[in-house]
Design an enzyme around this catalytic site. Structure first.
Site, PDB file in Angstrom:
ATOM      1  N   ARG A  51       4.521 -62.896   7.897  1.00 38.00           N
ATOM      2  CA  ARG A  51       4.472 -64.230   8.504  1.00 38.00           C
ATOM      3  C   ARG A  51       3.176 -64.488   9.260  1.00 38.00           C
ATOM      4  O   ARG A  51       2.631 -65.580   9.207  1.00 38.00           O
ATOM      5  CB  ARG A  51       5.648 -64.397   9.440  1.00 38.00           C
ATOM      6  CG  ARG A  51       6.960 -64.431   8.672  1.00 38.00           C
ATOM      7  CD  ARG A  51       8.047 -64.728   9.624  1.00 38.00           C
ATOM      8  NE  ARG A  51       9.344 -64.729   8.994  1.00 38.00           N
ATOM      9  CZ  ARG A  51      10.445 -64.994   9.652  1.00 38.00           C
ATOM     10  NH1 ARG A  51      10.386 -65.291  10.936  1.00 38.00           N
ATOM     11  NH2 ARG A  51      11.608 -64.977   9.049  1.00 38.00           N
ATOM     12  N   ASP A 152      14.882 -77.877  18.724  1.00 38.40           N
ATOM     13  CA  ASP A 152      14.539 -76.533  18.261  1.00 38.40           C
ATOM     14  C   ASP A 152      13.210 -76.189  18.918  1.00 38.40           C
ATOM     15  O   ASP A 152      12.443 -77.082  19.287  1.00 38.40           O
ATOM     16  CB  ASP A 152      14.405 -76.490  16.731  1.00 38.40           C
ATOM     17  CG  ASP A 152      14.521 -75.082  16.170  1.00 38.40           C
ATOM     18  OD1 ASP A 152      15.587 -74.751  15.611  1.00 38.40           O
ATOM     19  OD2 ASP A 152      13.553 -74.306  16.299  1.00 38.40           O
TER      20      ASP A 152
END
Ligand SMILES: C[S@@+](CC[C@H](N)C(=O)[O-])C[C@H]1O[C@@H](n2cnc3c(N)ncnc32)[C@H](O)[C@@H]1O
Length: 282
Positions: A51, A152
């Site tokens: 990532r 979020d």
């Protein structure tokens, strides 16, 4: 911050392009824990590598060491946000853990006589808040006095949620719901669906970090909170801190829906178990 993280194993992930040393990995663990409360376990090196190496490439960095040093010595807010966005896990689906939506129908009916506030606080790409909005419309109709706040920490998934565009074969949607709540794409948008405005108008999207100190920004107390499949990334002291804050952000008797593997019976001074992974605020 809470407890110090246990030391990671000293295994380094070496790949052709960059090297993730155990010291780099340890630093990343500390930083994401401090910023997002996420506890990364020692076995997550490969995930972190895949990532974050993307971000190294995008920013033209030569090594994890250089990237982390730049971040810590005056990294911009936007780069910190990118760092967080890279390290969150955003798996979700429409009507995931379907039994919650059956329970929600009953809870909405029981509370329908007054305006209601619902908060979905790890909303990811939006399938969960839109599932809530569909349930509200199907249960109470278009005149429902329900406000849905959806948040979020990850600004990228939140942008996807706000766009409300999904693959037409998205998991969890019945043909009837597809017809009722979505528009089908045509021409270059074939294969995609977009939520209808009557769904999106129920929802307010905003970035919110559950580690934030500023919970008053959330406004009036909530009747129902969905906090599903996010606490699994937090350690016990962090979970307790978040539960205390959610408790303070809810009305007495409000309902907290959590993920299938999350168990907060040790915090029964705050929440009492009311059904399968549904808690009532004490
Ligand atoms: C696995 S997804 C769960 C999505 C949805 N709630 C569900 O159950 O399908 C976890 C979400 O929690 C978010 N998250 C992680 N840490 C967070 C934090 N500190 N504050 C707010 N959201 C966070 C991630 O960005 C991610 O979108």
């Amino acid at each position: 911050m809470n407890a110090t993280l246990p030391p990671a194993s000293s295994v380094a992930v070496a790949e052709a392009e960059f090297t993730l040393s155990s010291a780099d990995f340890e630093r990343i663990r500390q930083l994401i824990y401090q910023r997002a409360g996420i506890s990364l376990h020692a076995g997550k090196q490969a995930m972190v590598y895949s990532r974050l190496s993307r971000r190294l490439r995008e920013t033209g960095q030569r090594s994890f060491g250089d990237y982390l040093q730049g971040l810590e010595r005056g990294g911009s807010d936007s780069e910190w946000q990118e760092f967080i966005n890279c390290l969150t896990t955003n798996l979700t689906a429409f009507f995931r853990e379907e039994h919650h939506f059956h329970a929600l129908v009953e809870d909405l009916r029981a509370r329908a006589s007054r305006p209601m506030r619902i908060w979905c606080n790890a909303a990811s790409t939006g399938e969960e808040p839109y599932s809530l909005a569909m349930t509200v419309l199907e249960t109470l109709g278009v005149s429902a006095q329900v406000k849905l706040v959806c948040s979020d920490i990850d600004t990228k998934v939140l942008a996807t949620a706000q766009r409300g565009v999904y693959a037409a074969d998205a998991r969890g949607l019945s043909p009837e719901r597809l017809r009722r709540h979505f528009m089908r794409g045509t021409a270059q948008n074939v294969g995609f669906i977009r939520v209808k405005p009557e769904l999106s108008r129920l929802i307010e999207f905003r970035a919110f970090n559950l580690m934030s100190a500023n919970w008053s920004a959330l406004g009036e107390p909530y009747d129902i909170v969905f906090c599903r499949n996010v606490m699994i990334y937090f350690d016990n002291p962090t979970q307790r801190k978040v539960l205390e804050r959610i408790h303070a952000a809810m009305k007495p008797g409000g309902l907290l829906y959590v993920g299938h593997s999350e168990n907060f019976t040790e915090s029964r001074d705050l929440f009492r178990l009311r059904g399968k992974t549904v808690y009532e605020r004490v």
